[in-house]
Structure formats: C-alpha cells, structure tokens
Design an enzyme around this catalytic site. Structure first.
Site, PDB file in Angstrom:
ATOM      1  N   ALA A  78       0.797  -1.227   0.000  1.00 39.43           N
ATOM      2  CA  ALA A  78       0.000   0.000   0.000  1.00 39.43           C
ATOM      3  C   ALA A  78       0.831   1.279   0.000  1.00 39.43           C
ATOM      4  O   ALA A  78       0.303   2.353   0.270  1.00 39.43           O
ATOM      5  CB  ALA A  78      -0.931  -0.004   1.223  1.00 39.43           C
ATOM      6  N   ASP A  79       2.130   1.176  -0.315  1.00 40.49           N
ATOM      7  CA  ASP A  79       2.981   2.374  -0.362  1.00 40.49           C
ATOM      8  C   ASP A  79       3.851   2.329  -1.621  1.00 40.49           C
ATOM      9  O   ASP A  79       5.075   2.333  -1.547  1.00 40.49           O
ATOM     10  CB  ASP A  79       3.850   2.432   0.899  1.00 40.49           C
ATOM     11  N   PRO A  80       3.202   2.284  -2.806  1.00 34.22           N
ATOM     12  CA  PRO A  80       3.948   2.042  -4.044  1.00 34.22           C
ATOM     13  C   PRO A  80       4.527   3.306  -4.680  1.00 34.22           C
ATOM     14  O   PRO A  80       4.322   3.575  -5.856  1.00 34.22           O
ATOM     15  CB  PRO A  80       2.887   1.414  -4.948  1.00 34.22           C
TER      16      PRO A  80
ATOM     17  N   ASN B  33      10.345   3.030  -3.504  1.00 32.54           N
ATOM     18  CA  ASN B  33      10.251   1.661  -3.005  1.00 32.54           C
ATOM     19  C   ASN B  33      10.477   0.603  -4.080  1.00 32.54           C
ATOM     20  O   ASN B  33      10.250  -0.586  -3.838  1.00 32.54           O
ATOM     21  CB  ASN B  33       8.884   1.426  -2.337  1.00 32.54           C
TER      22      ASN B  33
END
Length: 209
Positions: free
Chosen positions: A99-101, A105
C-alpha cells in the site's frame, strides 16, 4: 479533521511496527520465492531486535531514473509489465496489497529484475475489493459504464447515501474519453493524454458527492 488524524496515527503505528513488517516480508518472499525476476529483501534475524529490522542490501536503479535504466540497457516497457504482474499477483493470488507504491520503493536491475522495498504498509484485500477491481478493469477495457459502476459498488466505494446518478454520469463521461483516446506507445504519452486517461476533468469536485 479528527477522523483523518486518527487514521494517520493508526497508519504511522502500523508502519513502524517492525514485527508486523517482518511478517509481511516473509509473506511476500513466500509469494515471490520462485520468481527470479521479482526480488524481496531477506531479513537477517541475528541482527534484528526491538526497534531494529535488518535486511539484505539490495542494489539497483530507481524505477523512475530513465537515464540510468537506458545506460544499463534495461527495457522500460518490460519493467512496467513486471510491475503490473507483481501487483496483480499480490491482489488476485495472495489477496494482499503493497500500500505504499511510490518510486522510492522500487529498484530495477538488469534482466530486468524488480526489487520491492518497504513492507510497513501491506494490507489484506477482501474478495469484494478484488472482484470489484476486476470488474472495473474489464468494464474500462470493454467501455461498459454499467460494469464499471457495478465494480465500484462491489469495492465498497459508494456510501449508502452517495449520489449514484452523479456517479453514473461521471462513469459515462469517462467512457466517452476512453473511446476517443488512441495510444500507439504507452511509454511515450504526453501530459494531456495522461490527464485524459486519469479522468481528472470528469471526476474533479464530484467524487466526494
């Protein structure tokens, strides 16, 4: 405002819970363990402790650094397909979601190999959410506004008192845009085409309603 602050607080607590992140990494390594082209860091157990999570160092080029990708002769289209493949596998095979694309990352190595970092924000995906996503994607591909609306409803994005008539109009307006956009090369889109595809002009100021 209080609700948003509470949600942010919960999110920060979740993302700094290294025991949770360690479990997320183990799950992701299990999911992609037989995929040489998708790399998940290894946890170094003997160097972990309370408040410390130690992982293997992963080399690579930032996914948005086009000059360095070109210098290493890494095909950007192949990287994009690999990224989509990775997320479809997460969503529809294991029912989880990184959920942190953001670009920081994701690293890329020759091959190409996609390196996925930072597992503090990994969330479960309900069957309704996954099936609704499929319906929305298929509806967009078939330019079927009723299918898109049904998918959005199944995903749980429409409040009980939401304006379904307005949502239907937004979907139909967006379908008209999709019908008129012609793309030969997705890696070479101009700003205006991206704006049209995003549906910004159709949804601006209307989604809250």
């Amino acid at each position: 405002t209080g609700r948003v602050l509470a949600q942010l607080g919960d999110m920060l607590d979740h993302e700094t819970d290294y025991a949770n992140e360690k479990e997320n990494i183990a799950r992701m390594r299990s999911l992609f363990g037989d995929r040489d082209e998708i790399r998940v860091p290894e946890v170094v157990d003997e160097l972990c402790g309370e408040g410390v999570l130690t992982m293997s160092f992963e080399d690579g080029v930032k996914i948005t650094d086009s000059p360095k990708l070109d210098a290493r002769d890494i095909d950007a289209e192949a990287v994009a397909k690999l990224l989509v493949d990775a997320f479809f596998t997460m969503l529809f095979t294991d029912r989880i979601f990184h959920a942190d694309p953001h670009p920081g990352n994701f690293l890329v190595r020759e091959g190409p190999t996609l390196v996925i970092l930072d597992y503090g924000a990994v969330e479960p995906v309900t069957d309704d959410l996954a099936e609704g996503m499929k319906q929305v994607v298929l509806g967009a591909m078939m330019k079927n506004d009723d299918a898109i609306l049904g998918g959005v409803e199944r995903m749980g994005f429409v409040a009980e008192d939401g304006d379904r008539e307005l949502l239907g109009k937004v979907a139909r307006d967006y379908i008209k845009v999709l019908k008129n956009v012609r793309i030969e090369n997705f890696s070479d889109m101009d700003r205006e085409t991206v704006r049209k595809l995003s549906g910004y002009d159709q949804t601006r100021g209307k989604i809250r309603e």
